[in-house]
Each structure stands twice: as structure tokens, then as C-alpha cells.
Design a protein around this motif. Structure first.
Motif, PDB file in Angstrom:
ATOM      1  N   UNK A  47       5.546  -3.861  -3.762  1.00  0.00           N
ATOM      2  CA  UNK A  47       5.415  -2.193  -3.860  1.00  0.00           C
ATOM      3  C   UNK A  47       5.345  -1.549  -2.322  1.00  0.00           C
ATOM      4  N   UNK A  48       4.941  -2.551  -1.526  1.00  0.00           N
ATOM      5  CA  UNK A  48       4.683  -2.029  -0.195  1.00  0.00           C
ATOM      6  C   UNK A  48       5.308  -3.139   1.137  1.00  0.00           C
ATOM      7  N   UNK A  49       5.960  -3.986   0.625  1.00  0.00           N
ATOM      8  CA  UNK A  49       6.587  -4.860   1.508  1.00  0.00           C
ATOM      9  C   UNK A  49       7.720  -5.863   0.791  1.00  0.00           C
ATOM     10  N   UNK A  50       8.520  -6.371   1.666  1.00  0.00           N
ATOM     11  CA  UNK A  50       9.513  -7.354   1.096  1.00  0.00           C
ATOM     12  C   UNK A  50       9.844  -8.370   1.969  1.00  0.00           C
ATOM     13  N   UNK A  51      10.483  -9.634   1.446  1.00  0.00           N
ATOM     14  CA  UNK A  51      11.028 -10.504   2.425  1.00  0.00           C
ATOM     15  C   UNK A  51      12.176 -11.071   2.017  1.00  0.00           C
TER      16      UNK A  51
END
Length: 103
Positions: A47-51
Motif C-alpha cells: 500500500x505504500x511501495x512497490x518493486x
């Protein structure tokens, strides 16, 4: 403008994409889970980052993407993860085209 950063993105080109196995642990992400996103070989979304990792035409080349989103969003977690995933799905192909990565 409130002076906050809504999203920050880091894109790297390297043989392995600059990511390590521990980077891919869903437990390290708030509401994290692996995701199937077109134009990527591997993706992890929270919900606050992604890769995201995607290969290029050179079999030894890859692009890695790290996304960081403002955690103060006021949106239910499930919807926020869906929004992050949609953003990644739109962003990755446009960057790939921009740098001539067509694979």
C-alpha cells in the motif's frame, strides 16, 4: 501544494536489476503481496511501495523499479494496493519504451 512527495520512483539498469532476494519479501511491505503485472517479470506491491523487475532485449540486461508512495493516503488498504498496482502497470511500459527496452 502541501510540500509532500506523492510518489518517488527509482529506475536502475543492470545485469540483475539491482535487487536482492530479501527485497522480494512480502512481509517487508505494508499490505505486501506478489502481483502479476503485464510488462514485468516479477512484481511486489504494497500500500505504500512497490518493486518491479523487467528484462530487456539483451538477456543480461534488466530494469528494476522501486516505487515509494505517500503513506498518508486515507484510502482503504485493499483499494490502495489496487491503485499502486495500476500505477505500476501504466508506468513500467512507458519507461521501457522511453529507454528502448522492447522485450
Amino acid at each position: 501544494m502541501d510540500g509532500r512527495t506523492a510518489v518517488a520512483v527509482e529506475v536502475r539498469e543492470s545485469k540483475e536489476g539491482g535487487l536482492h532476494p530479501e527485497d522480494w519479501e512480502p512481509a517487508n511491505f505494508k499490505d505486501g503481496a506478489t502481483a502479476r503485472i503485464p510488462s514485468t517479470e516479477k512484481a511486489l506491491v504494497g500500500s505504500d511501495r512497490a518493486l518491479a523487475l523487467t528484462g530487456c532485449e539483451d538477456p543480461y540486461s534488466a530494469l528494476s523499479f522501486r516505487f515509494f508512495f505517500d503513506p498518508d493516503h486515507g484510502v482503504e488498504a485493499g483499494q490502495r494496493v489496487a491503485d499502486v498496482e495500476a500505477f505500476v502497470a501504466d508506468f513500467v511500459p512507458s519507461v521501457k519504451r522511453g529507454v528502448g527496452c522492447t522485450a
